[in-house]
Scaffold this motif. Structure first.
Motif, PDB file in Angstrom:
ATOM      1  N   UNK A   1      -7.430   5.815  -9.389  1.00 34.75           N
ATOM      2  CA  UNK A   1      -8.781   5.468  -8.964  1.00 34.75           C
ATOM      3  C   UNK A   1      -9.737   5.511 -10.137  1.00 34.75           C
ATOM      4  N   UNK A   2     -10.796   4.761 -10.054  1.00 36.55           N
ATOM      5  CA  UNK A   2     -11.844   4.817 -11.055  1.00 36.55           C
ATOM      6  C   UNK A   2     -13.155   5.061 -10.345  1.00 36.55           C
TER       7      UNK A   2
ATOM      8  N   UNK B   1      -8.318  23.002  -9.284  1.00 35.90           N
ATOM      9  CA  UNK B   1      -7.740  24.296  -9.658  1.00 35.90           C
ATOM     10  C   UNK B   1      -7.303  25.084  -8.433  1.00 35.90           C
ATOM     11  N   UNK B   2      -8.098  25.024  -7.373  1.00 34.30           N
ATOM     12  CA  UNK B   2      -7.732  25.748  -6.146  1.00 34.30           C
ATOM     13  C   UNK B   2      -6.465  25.172  -5.525  1.00 34.30           C
ATOM     14  N   UNK B   3      -6.322  23.867  -5.577  1.00 30.53           N
ATOM     15  CA  UNK B   3      -5.116  23.248  -5.041  1.00 30.53           C
ATOM     16  C   UNK B   3      -3.891  23.617  -5.870  1.00 30.53           C
ATOM     17  N   UNK B   4      -4.072  23.630  -7.184  1.00 33.49           N
ATOM     18  CA  UNK B   4      -2.957  24.005  -8.059  1.00 33.49           C
ATOM     19  C   UNK B   4      -2.527  25.447  -7.787  1.00 33.49           C
ATOM     20  N   UNK B   5      -3.491  26.326  -7.637  1.00 38.58           N
ATOM     21  CA  UNK B   5      -3.201  27.730  -7.346  1.00 38.58           C
ATOM     22  C   UNK B   5      -2.486  27.867  -6.008  1.00 38.58           C
ATOM     23  N   UNK B   6      -2.882  27.057  -5.023  1.00 39.58           N
ATOM     24  CA  UNK B   6      -2.287  27.131  -3.685  1.00 39.58           C
ATOM     25  C   UNK B   6      -0.829  26.701  -3.679  1.00 39.58           C
ATOM     26  N   UNK B   7      -0.423  25.882  -4.666  1.00 41.34           N
ATOM     27  CA  UNK B   7       0.946  25.365  -4.684  1.00 41.34           C
ATOM     28  C   UNK B   7       1.794  25.930  -5.809  1.00 41.34           C
ATOM     29  N   UNK B   8       1.207  26.744  -6.676  1.00 40.54           N
ATOM     30  CA  UNK B   8       1.925  27.271  -7.829  1.00 40.54           C
ATOM     31  C   UNK B   8       2.701  28.522  -7.443  1.00 40.54           C
ATOM     32  N   UNK B   9       3.881  28.657  -8.003  1.00 41.24           N
ATOM     33  CA  UNK B   9       4.661  29.855  -7.758  1.00 41.24           C
ATOM     34  C   UNK B   9       5.391  29.822  -6.430  1.00 41.24           C
ATOM     35  N   UNK B  10       5.689  31.010  -5.918  1.00 37.99           N
ATOM     36  CA  UNK B  10       6.478  31.121  -4.701  1.00 37.99           C
ATOM     37  C   UNK B  10       5.583  30.952  -3.471  1.00 37.99           C
ATOM     38  N   UNK B  11       5.979  30.069  -2.582  1.00 35.42           N
ATOM     39  CA  UNK B  11       5.209  29.860  -1.361  1.00 35.42           C
ATOM     40  C   UNK B  11       4.026  28.922  -1.574  1.00 35.42           C
TER      41      UNK B  11
ATOM     42  N   UNK C   1     -11.358  11.605  -6.682  1.00 32.82           N
ATOM     43  CA  UNK C   1     -11.846  12.299  -7.874  1.00 32.82           C
ATOM     44  C   UNK C   1     -11.080  13.599  -8.104  1.00 32.82           C
ATOM     45  N   UNK C   2     -10.752  14.311  -7.028  1.00 32.23           N
ATOM     46  CA  UNK C   2      -9.951  15.530  -7.157  1.00 32.23           C
ATOM     47  C   UNK C   2      -8.603  15.194  -7.782  1.00 32.23           C
ATOM     48  N   UNK C   3      -7.996  14.084  -7.360  1.00 31.54           N
ATOM     49  CA  UNK C   3      -6.713  13.687  -7.947  1.00 31.54           C
ATOM     50  C   UNK C   3      -6.843  13.402  -9.437  1.00 31.54           C
ATOM     51  N   UNK C   4      -7.937  12.763  -9.829  1.00 35.99           N
ATOM     52  CA  UNK C   4      -8.152  12.489 -11.260  1.00 35.99           C
ATOM     53  C   UNK C   4      -8.236  13.786 -12.041  1.00 35.99           C
ATOM     54  N   UNK C   5      -9.026  14.712 -11.525  1.00 40.54           N
ATOM     55  CA  UNK C   5      -9.196  15.986 -12.225  1.00 40.54           C
ATOM     56  C   UNK C   5      -7.894  16.780 -12.246  1.00 40.54           C
ATOM     57  N   UNK C   6      -7.137  16.719 -11.179  1.00 44.73           N
ATOM     58  CA  UNK C   6      -5.854  17.435 -11.097  1.00 44.73           C
ATOM     59  C   UNK C   6      -4.901  16.932 -12.181  1.00 44.73           C
ATOM     60  N   UNK C   7      -4.825  15.628 -12.319  1.00 44.20           N
ATOM     61  CA  UNK C   7      -3.935  15.058 -13.337  1.00 44.20           C
ATOM     62  C   UNK C   7      -4.448  15.351 -14.742  1.00 44.20           C
ATOM     63  N   UNK C   8      -5.774  15.301 -14.913  1.00 47.92           N
ATOM     64  CA  UNK C   8      -6.375  15.574 -16.220  1.00 47.92           C
ATOM     65  C   UNK C   8      -6.120  17.005 -16.657  1.00 47.92           C
ATOM     66  N   UNK C   9      -6.296  17.948 -15.742  1.00 50.71           N
ATOM     67  CA  UNK C   9      -6.193  19.367 -16.100  1.00 50.71           C
ATOM     68  C   UNK C   9      -4.761  19.875 -16.163  1.00 50.71           C
ATOM     69  N   UNK C  10      -3.867  19.321 -15.327  1.00 48.88           N
ATOM     70  CA  UNK C  10      -2.532  19.898 -15.234  1.00 48.88           C
ATOM     71  C   UNK C  10      -1.418  18.929 -15.621  1.00 48.88           C
TER      72      UNK C  10
ATOM     73  N   UNK D   1       2.475  14.010  -5.594  1.00 47.80           N
ATOM     74  CA  UNK D   1       3.853  14.465  -5.780  1.00 47.80           C
ATOM     75  C   UNK D   1       3.971  15.966  -5.567  1.00 47.80           C
ATOM     76  N   UNK D   2       2.988  16.730  -6.026  1.00 47.23           N
ATOM     77  CA  UNK D   2       3.025  18.180  -5.807  1.00 47.23           C
ATOM     78  C   UNK D   2       2.899  18.522  -4.334  1.00 47.23           C
ATOM     79  N   UNK D   3       2.010  17.821  -3.628  1.00 46.11           N
ATOM     80  CA  UNK D   3       1.859  18.064  -2.189  1.00 46.11           C
ATOM     81  C   UNK D   3       3.163  17.732  -1.470  1.00 46.11           C
ATOM     82  N   UNK D   4       3.809  16.648  -1.865  1.00 46.73           N
ATOM     83  CA  UNK D   4       5.075  16.270  -1.227  1.00 46.73           C
ATOM     84  C   UNK D   4       6.169  17.304  -1.481  1.00 46.73           C
ATOM     85  N   UNK D   5       6.137  17.913  -2.655  1.00 44.08           N
ATOM     86  CA  UNK D   5       7.172  18.903  -2.970  1.00 44.08           C
ATOM     87  C   UNK D   5       6.936  20.234  -2.274  1.00 44.08           C
ATOM     88  N   UNK D   6       5.690  20.484  -1.832  1.00 44.87           N
ATOM     89  CA  UNK D   6       5.346  21.780  -1.237  1.00 44.87           C
ATOM     90  C   UNK D   6       5.178  21.742   0.278  1.00 44.87           C
TER      91      UNK D   6
END
Length: 416
Positions: free
Chosen positions: A13-14, A116-126, A146-155, A161-166
């Motif tokens: 997205x732009x 960042x909150x989404x990354x924390x929610x899916x990082x590690x066990x559970x 916009x959240x997706x853009x920032x997620x890819x930029x920061x991490x 793909x992360x949501x699908x894996x979790x």
């Protein structure tokens, strides 16, 4: 907006800036008051800490309001701008209020914190599913991009793909659908409806019979880009007869959207429909197709009124008498969207949960596409038509995080 095609939907997205350039109008084709994706509501405010050219641009109407569902409109407008389509139209066709959404743009929106909150929610066990729901289900479609853009930029990772894996099952399908740009979601639903053996005609009807010219044109262009095929050609190959002709007419997206009415013309059209159906042996399907696919919604309301005045019964009753199968369902869908769009979508939700089993794909599609438009009106129509609240039906047919995510999207409080 289906896992099977998810890899095709990673369209970066732009920023949706078009309303900074055209603050009081939206692109051609002109919308009518029934154009669902263009809605106005009192402003929720715009935080100065978040620059508007980073994804969330207030949409101003002639009345000085900001449009919450305009964020969905932004996705259509921006895509058209990127594809070189016209973005000018007369000033008098400003955004108009169509309905009451249940998902609004979040106030004090901070996409970096959300990422960042989404990354924390899916990082590690559970996985912290409640955080996924509180963020993904409580942001507008544009904000989610916009959240997706920032997620890819920061991490350096893709949020979908992360949501699908979790996650899994219907909860996963719902979240992935929400994360896709609304245009891509519609394209995926159309493609899935025609993929493989057999065709899901109900999906084709629901989408093509309810969207504006502009939205259909945008979807056609994006469909070609994503799947390398023309939507009209796909429709022709997957359908036949009068139903095919109806879908091709709708796909052409040439409906008059001026909103102008002519009582004399309405009387003439009502007579033509009567002569094409009930007053003859057999049915002239082309006349029904021409009038219902070309006249603007306000004019159609006059035509329906005149028809009922002449015959003593509704045009819907005449359609049920003269037609059958998919063509009947398509014409009735147009009739119901003209007379009461909220009731039409309430019936779609009801059918997704009535009887044995749940059509989760249909339930998810209606909730995703209407939550930023008129879901509050659909909820009221649902209870009025079926005697029980939409929440009670969702509670009886779904469970777990999937149920709680649906609650958030339809504006209901979480319950056990």
């Amino acid at each position: 907006m289906n896992d099977k095609e998810s890899s095709r939907f990673q369209v970066l997205p732009v920023p949706c800036n078009i309303y900074k350039m055209y603050p009081f109008h939206i692109p051609y084709p002109q919308p009518n008051k029934n154009q669902a994706h263009f809605i106005s509501s009192p402003s929720t405010g715009h935080p100065s800490s978040y620059a508007p050219n980073h994804g969330y641009t207030p949409v101003m109407t002639a009345g000085g309001y900001e449009s919450p569902a305009g964020n969905m409109a932004h996705c259509f407008n921006e895509l058209a701008q990127r594809q070189g389509q016209s973005t000018s139209m007369p000033r008098q066709n400003s955004l108009r209020k169509e309905g009451t959404p249940t998902v609004l743009p979040a106030q004090n929106f901070d996409p970096v914190k959300d990422a960042h909150d989404l990354r924390k929610a899916m990082k590690g066990f559970g996985t912290d599913e409640d955080t996924l729901i509180n963020i993904i289900c409580r942001r507008s479609n544009e904000q989610r991009q916009e959240i997706q853009r920032q997620y890819k930029t920061h991490f350096g990772k893709d949020l979908i793909e992360d949501v699908k894996s979790e996650t899994s099952g219907n909860f996963q399908r719902l979240l992935v659908g929400l994360l896709r740009p609304i245009v891509d979601f519609y394209c995926a639903e159309l493609n899935d409806a025609m993929a493989g053996i057999g065709t899901d005609e109900d999906v084709l009807i629901e989408i093509l019979c309810t969207l504006s010219n502009y939205e259909i044109h945008t979807i056609k262009n994006q469909y070609l880009r994503l799947y390398g095929a023309h939507l009209e050609s796909e429709l022709k190959s997957e359908t036949s007869g009068n139903f095919k002709r109806l879908l091709v007419s709708l796909c052409t997206a040439a409906r008059d959207e001026s909103g102008r009415t002519d009582p004399v013309a309405a009387q003439n059209d009502a007579r033509e429909l009567l002569k094409a159906g009930e007053l003859r042996v057999g049915t002239d399907e082309s006349m029904f197709n021409m009038i219902l696919c070309q006249r603007n919604y306000q004019q159609l309301k006059l035509i329906f009124h005149e028809y009922e005045r002449m015959t003593g019964h509704s045009l819907e009753k005449a359609i049920k008498k003269e037609f059958s199968g998919d063509i009947m369902e398509g014409l009735i869908a147009i009739y119901r969207c003209v007379t009461n769009k909220a009731e039409y979508f309430a019936s779609r939700l009801y059918k997704s949960m009535a009887g044995i089993g749940t059509n989760d794909k249909q339930l998810i599609r209606v909730v995703i596409t209407r939550c930023e438009i008129d879901m509050a009106d659909i909820k009221a129509a649902f209870e009025r038509s079926y005697g029980k609240s939409l929440k009670s039906w969702i509670k009886g047919d779904t469970s777990g995080h999937y149920k709680h995510a649906l609650y958030a999207l339809v504006g209901e409080q979480r319950s056990s």
